[in-house]
Design a protein around this motif. Structure first.
Motif, PDB file in Angstrom:
ATOM      1  N   TYR A  48       0.764  -0.980  -0.007  1.00  0.00           N
ATOM      2  CA  TYR A  48      -0.172  -0.030  -0.123  1.00  0.00           C
ATOM      3  C   TYR A  48       0.895   1.207   0.070  1.00  0.00           C
ATOM      4  O   TYR A  48       1.974   1.268   0.572  1.00  0.00           O
ATOM      5  CB  TYR A  48      -0.827  -0.101   1.239  1.00  0.00           C
ATOM      6  CG  TYR A  48      -1.946  -1.118   1.222  1.00  0.00           C
ATOM      7  CD1 TYR A  48      -3.129  -0.982   0.815  1.00  0.00           C
ATOM      8  CD2 TYR A  48      -1.360  -2.328   1.640  1.00  0.00           C
ATOM      9  CE1 TYR A  48      -4.084  -2.313   0.776  1.00  0.00           C
ATOM     10  CE2 TYR A  48      -2.361  -3.472   1.847  1.00  0.00           C
ATOM     11  CZ  TYR A  48      -3.640  -3.172   1.373  1.00  0.00           C
ATOM     12  OH  TYR A  48      -4.341  -4.078   1.344  1.00  0.00           O
ATOM     13  N   SER A  49       0.225   2.259  -0.683  1.00  0.00           N
ATOM     14  CA  SER A  49       1.133   3.549  -0.775  1.00  0.00           C
ATOM     15  C   SER A  49       0.168   4.783  -0.529  1.00  0.00           C
ATOM     16  O   SER A  49      -0.955   4.933  -0.988  1.00  0.00           O
ATOM     17  CB  SER A  49       1.877   3.603  -1.920  1.00  0.00           C
ATOM     18  OG  SER A  49       2.718   4.721  -2.173  1.00  0.00           O
ATOM     19  N   LEU A  76      -3.564   7.547   3.237  1.00  0.00           N
ATOM     20  CA  LEU A  76      -2.153   7.534   3.839  1.00  0.00           C
ATOM     21  C   LEU A  76      -1.211   8.672   3.218  1.00  0.00           C
ATOM     22  O   LEU A  76      -0.345   8.633   3.822  1.00  0.00           O
ATOM     23  CB  LEU A  76      -1.655   5.981   3.193  1.00  0.00           C
ATOM     24  CG  LEU A  76      -2.133   4.858   3.665  1.00  0.00           C
ATOM     25  CD1 LEU A  76      -1.533   3.634   2.652  1.00  0.00           C
ATOM     26  CD2 LEU A  76      -2.178   4.536   5.067  1.00  0.00           C
ATOM     27  N   TYR A 120      -5.798   2.491   8.077  1.00  0.00           N
ATOM     28  CA  TYR A 120      -4.719   1.572   8.597  1.00  0.00           C
ATOM     29  C   TYR A 120      -5.571   0.405   9.195  1.00  0.00           C
ATOM     30  O   TYR A 120      -5.253  -0.746   8.831  1.00  0.00           O
ATOM     31  CB  TYR A 120      -3.878   2.231   9.719  1.00  0.00           C
ATOM     32  CG  TYR A 120      -2.858   1.181  10.689  1.00  0.00           C
ATOM     33  CD1 TYR A 120      -2.031   0.797   9.530  1.00  0.00           C
ATOM     34  CD2 TYR A 120      -3.050   0.871  11.450  1.00  0.00           C
ATOM     35  CE1 TYR A 120      -0.805  -0.283  10.078  1.00  0.00           C
ATOM     36  CE2 TYR A 120      -2.319  -0.174  12.168  1.00  0.00           C
ATOM     37  CZ  TYR A 120      -1.238  -0.512  11.454  1.00  0.00           C
ATOM     38  OH  TYR A 120      -0.312  -1.595  11.792  1.00  0.00           O
ATOM     39  N   ILE A 123      -6.990  -1.801   6.363  1.00  0.00           N
ATOM     40  CA  ILE A 123      -5.806  -2.667   5.900  1.00  0.00           C
ATOM     41  C   ILE A 123      -5.357  -3.812   6.695  1.00  0.00           C
ATOM     42  O   ILE A 123      -5.485  -4.678   6.121  1.00  0.00           O
ATOM     43  CB  ILE A 123      -4.727  -1.564   5.559  1.00  0.00           C
ATOM     44  CG1 ILE A 123      -5.001  -0.224   4.516  1.00  0.00           C
ATOM     45  CG2 ILE A 123      -3.475  -2.477   5.114  1.00  0.00           C
ATOM     46  CD1 ILE A 123      -4.313   0.566   4.271  1.00  0.00           C
ATOM     47  N   ILE A 133       3.511  -0.608   3.882  1.00  0.00           N
ATOM     48  CA  ILE A 133       2.803   0.582   3.724  1.00  0.00           C
ATOM     49  C   ILE A 133       3.828   1.507   3.688  1.00  0.00           C
ATOM     50  O   ILE A 133       4.722   1.717   4.586  1.00  0.00           O
ATOM     51  CB  ILE A 133       1.846   0.872   4.844  1.00  0.00           C
ATOM     52  CG1 ILE A 133       0.708  -0.021   5.198  1.00  0.00           C
ATOM     53  CG2 ILE A 133       1.443   2.359   4.868  1.00  0.00           C
ATOM     54  CD1 ILE A 133      -0.026   0.133   6.340  1.00  0.00           C
TER      55      ILE A 133
END
Length: 185
Positions: A48-49, A76, A120, A123, A133
């Motif tokens: 993830y980004s 994020l 978060y 996820i 991440i």
């Protein structure tokens, strides 16, 4: 047991003041590529980004090497400063001393926590295996502060490098260990 590897983005090109589009420097790109071997045996299921270019550029070489697609999550993203801040150290100190402090059109650390914590948790719940991440110093620090009941603060934030790796280990969705790995090279 699952691990969440947090990667703070590599060296940002500060000549571009457009937050979302600021790329990595050539050195930053080289350091991003050097992260690849660290993740070789980590059995990463998803990556993830933040949508910001520097966060994506930091994790793309690892994602390509592992044959993974980077999943972009807007929440994020880095904290919105508001206007460009010439004295970032003073600004950061003010924010860490008062989690409600912010500049006009910016975000406080409380607001960052309220934004980043739900994504978060989402996820974490939908991933049974190890993940990465990729994000930003302030946004990740605000998350760490919440996860560690205030035990990650200004001093820890100021020690973060570009790039930098942290790891949170979970057992049955409960945080059992948190560590600063640093640069693995």
């Amino acid at each position: 047991m699952k691990s969440v590897y947090f990667v703070r983005h590599s060296i940002r090109d500060f000549t571009n003041r457009e937050e979302r589009l600021a790329p990595l420097t050539s050195e930053g790109l080289m350091l991003a590529r050097r992260l690849q071997p660290f993740f070789a045996d980590k059995k990463i299921s998803n990556i993830y980004s933040s949508p910001y270019l520097r966060a994506v550029q930091t994790i793309e070489p690892t994602a390509e090497w592992l044959g993974k697609t980077v999943i972009i999550e807007d929440d994020l993203r880095e904290r919105a400063v508001g206007k460009w801040c010439d004295n970032f150290s003073e600004f950061s100190t003010n924010q860490w001393n008062d989690f409600n402090f912010k500049l006009a059109n910016g975000e406080s650390l409380n607001e960052v926590q309220q934004r980043i914590l739900p994504i978060y948790n989402e996820i974490i719940k939908k991933n049974e295996a190890n993940i990465i991440i990729s994000g930003h110093g302030t946004a990740l620090s605000a998350l760490f502060n919440e996860l560690l009941d205030g035990k990650f603060g200004l001093a820890e934030f100021n020690k973060m490098k570009m790039p930098d790796i942290y790891c949170a280990e979970y057992k049955f969705d409960s945080l059992t260990k948190f560590e600063h790995i640093g640069r693995p090279f």
